[in-house]
Design a protein around this motif. Structure first.
Motif, PDB file in Angstrom:
ATOM      1  N   LEU A 133      55.173 -31.087 -29.705  1.00 49.79           N
ATOM      2  CA  LEU A 133      54.844 -31.818 -28.493  1.00 49.79           C
ATOM      3  C   LEU A 133      55.531 -33.181 -28.429  1.00 49.79           C
ATOM      4  N   ALA A 134      55.639 -33.861 -29.547  1.00 47.16           N
ATOM      5  CA  ALA A 134      56.204 -35.209 -29.565  1.00 47.16           C
ATOM      6  C   ALA A 134      57.710 -35.226 -29.334  1.00 47.16           C
ATOM      7  N   ARG A 138      60.901 -30.413 -22.707  1.00 45.25           N
ATOM      8  CA  ARG A 138      60.144 -29.837 -21.596  1.00 45.25           C
ATOM      9  C   ARG A 138      58.752 -29.457 -22.097  1.00 45.25           C
ATOM     10  N   VAL A 139      57.747 -29.721 -21.287  1.00 45.03           N
ATOM     11  CA  VAL A 139      56.370 -29.350 -21.629  1.00 45.03           C
ATOM     12  C   VAL A 139      55.764 -28.584 -20.456  1.00 45.03           C
ATOM     13  N   ALA A 172      57.675 -27.266 -25.405  1.00 44.31           N
ATOM     14  CA  ALA A 172      56.309 -27.066 -25.902  1.00 44.31           C
ATOM     15  C   ALA A 172      55.460 -26.507 -24.761  1.00 44.31           C
ATOM     16  N   VAL A 173      54.473 -25.732 -25.139  1.00 42.49           N
ATOM     17  CA  VAL A 173      53.530 -25.171 -24.175  1.00 42.49           C
ATOM     18  C   VAL A 173      52.133 -25.612 -24.572  1.00 42.49           C
ATOM     19  N   ALA A 216      59.729 -36.199 -21.916  1.00 42.74           N
ATOM     20  CA  ALA A 216      59.704 -34.794 -21.498  1.00 42.74           C
ATOM     21  C   ALA A 216      59.391 -34.644 -20.016  1.00 42.74           C
ATOM     22  N   ARG A 217      59.965 -33.621 -19.420  1.00 46.43           N
ATOM     23  CA  ARG A 217      59.604 -33.234 -18.063  1.00 46.43           C
ATOM     24  C   ARG A 217      58.417 -32.274 -18.159  1.00 46.43           C
ATOM     25  N   ILE A 218      57.390 -32.542 -17.392  1.00 45.89           N
ATOM     26  CA  ILE A 218      56.145 -31.773 -17.475  1.00 45.89           C
ATOM     27  C   ILE A 218      56.012 -30.865 -16.260  1.00 45.89           C
TER      28      ILE A 218
END
Length: 340
Positions: A133-134, A138-139, A172-173, A216-218
């Motif tokens: 995540l860190a 992309r998330v 990350a998801v 990150a782009r969420i």
């Protein structure tokens, strides 16, 4: 009988899941009959409520672990604390005689699992991270629909795993079961009440993600009743893409009403029974039921992506057109998204 949410195939209540891959196929739709049944169920759900206690018997569980503000440097500590909490919840459920719940939360205590938050009380809440995540570029945050609880969580997680596998290591998801989802047959599933309660929780969580990774782009990927939840946080500045699929409606009449800078997408599988749910709002016994405009309709104004021939629980089926398009949206490869 299932309802607006994640129970998958209407004839199979035991397969309650929000985003789970499924290869099952339903018989051909009979729209008129279904609409008659829908009207009867709407009346039953409002007039004869199903209590939350009946759906989720009280099971002893510890209070959530005290973690405080999670940062990139304290992620591992938070994950460890939540695994320990899940292990204790499993022991307490087993001692209470609820071996189904004990087994479900025991799986969440596995050393390979990474939960940002975990709460085994009642129907339960869990926010699980797949990937780094860190460091992710992309998330994707997945928001489930009705009847997603700790007892049905693993099927929700299957969808998250399928997406993460398709996205690759730089993404990350997050499987966000951060609210109390409504039951499949209950007054709550017909109104915006649970979505309005969940909105601030999801908005706060998106802010937490920004604190953990401000690069990150969420993307917010919302299924079924979860689309009404996602619409409550659409106006925030931190979301690049807002995706609705298998939606009964979002509570908004159009994309313009969402007042969002995010790209708004909508999709529905050809065999998704949600197509037979009347999209609109009505006053029934003094209660407003329904969720407004169909998100895949031209009147709503979303970018409609092709979701293949799948049913209500098939959007993350490996190899499906819907999974491919969802992955392209999250990765920012929007020119490759096939349109309906």
């Amino acid at each position: 009988m299932t309802w607006w949410g994640n129970a998958g195939e209407a004839s199979t209540p035991s397969r309650a899941s929000s985003l789970a891959p499924s290869r099952e196929r339903r018989p051909p739709r009979r729209g008129r009959l279904r609409r008659g049944l829908l009207a009867a169920l709407v009346t039953a759900a409002v007039v004869v409520p199903v209590s939350a206690a009946a759906a989720h018997p009280e099971i002893p569980a510890p209070a959530p672990a005290r973690i405080g503000t999670v940062t990139a440097t304290t992620l591992d500590r938070a994950y460890a604390a939540n695994r320990a909490n899940a292990a204790e919840a499993s022991r307490m459920a087993a001692a209470h005689g609820d071996h189904g719940r004990a087994s479900a939360v025991r799986a969440m205590a596995d050393p390979s699992r990474h939960h940002l938050s975990f709460d085994a009380r009642g129907s339960g809440r869990a926010v699980e991270v797949l990937g780094d995540l860190a460091e992710a570029d992309r998330v994707a945050v997945l928001v489930p629909g009705s009847d997603t609880t700790l007892d049905t969580y693993e099927r929700f997680r299957e969808g998250a795993l399928a997406l993460h596998h398709r996205l690759g290591a730089r993404a990350a998801v997050v499987a966000w079961l951060g609210y109390e989802t409504p039951g499949t047959i209950s007054p709550e599933v017909l109104t915006m009440g649970r979505a309005e309660e969940a909105g601030p929780e999801l908005r706060s969580f998106i802010g937490q993600l920004r604190g953990l990774n401000d690069r990150a782009r969420i993307s917010l990927l919302c299924h079924s009743y979860g689309t009404a939840v996602g619409a409550r946080v659409a106006s925030g500045p931190d979301i690049s893409d807002l995706v609705f699929f298998g939606s009964p409606g979002t509570g908004a009449g159009s994309v313009a009403e969402l007042r969002t800078t995010a790209r708004v997408w909508a999709g529905r599988g050809a065999d998704d029974w949600i197509a037979d749910v009347p999209h609109g709002e009505a006053d029934l016994f003094g209660t407003t039921v329904g969720f407004g405009t169909d998100p895949v309709s031209p009147a709503f104004g979303a970018r409609v992506f092709a979701a293949g021939d799948g049913g209500h629980s098939d959007y993350f089926r490996p190899g499906s057109e819907s999974l491919e398009n969802l992955a392209r949206i999250v990765l920012g490869r929007t020119s490759e998204v096939t349109r309906a």
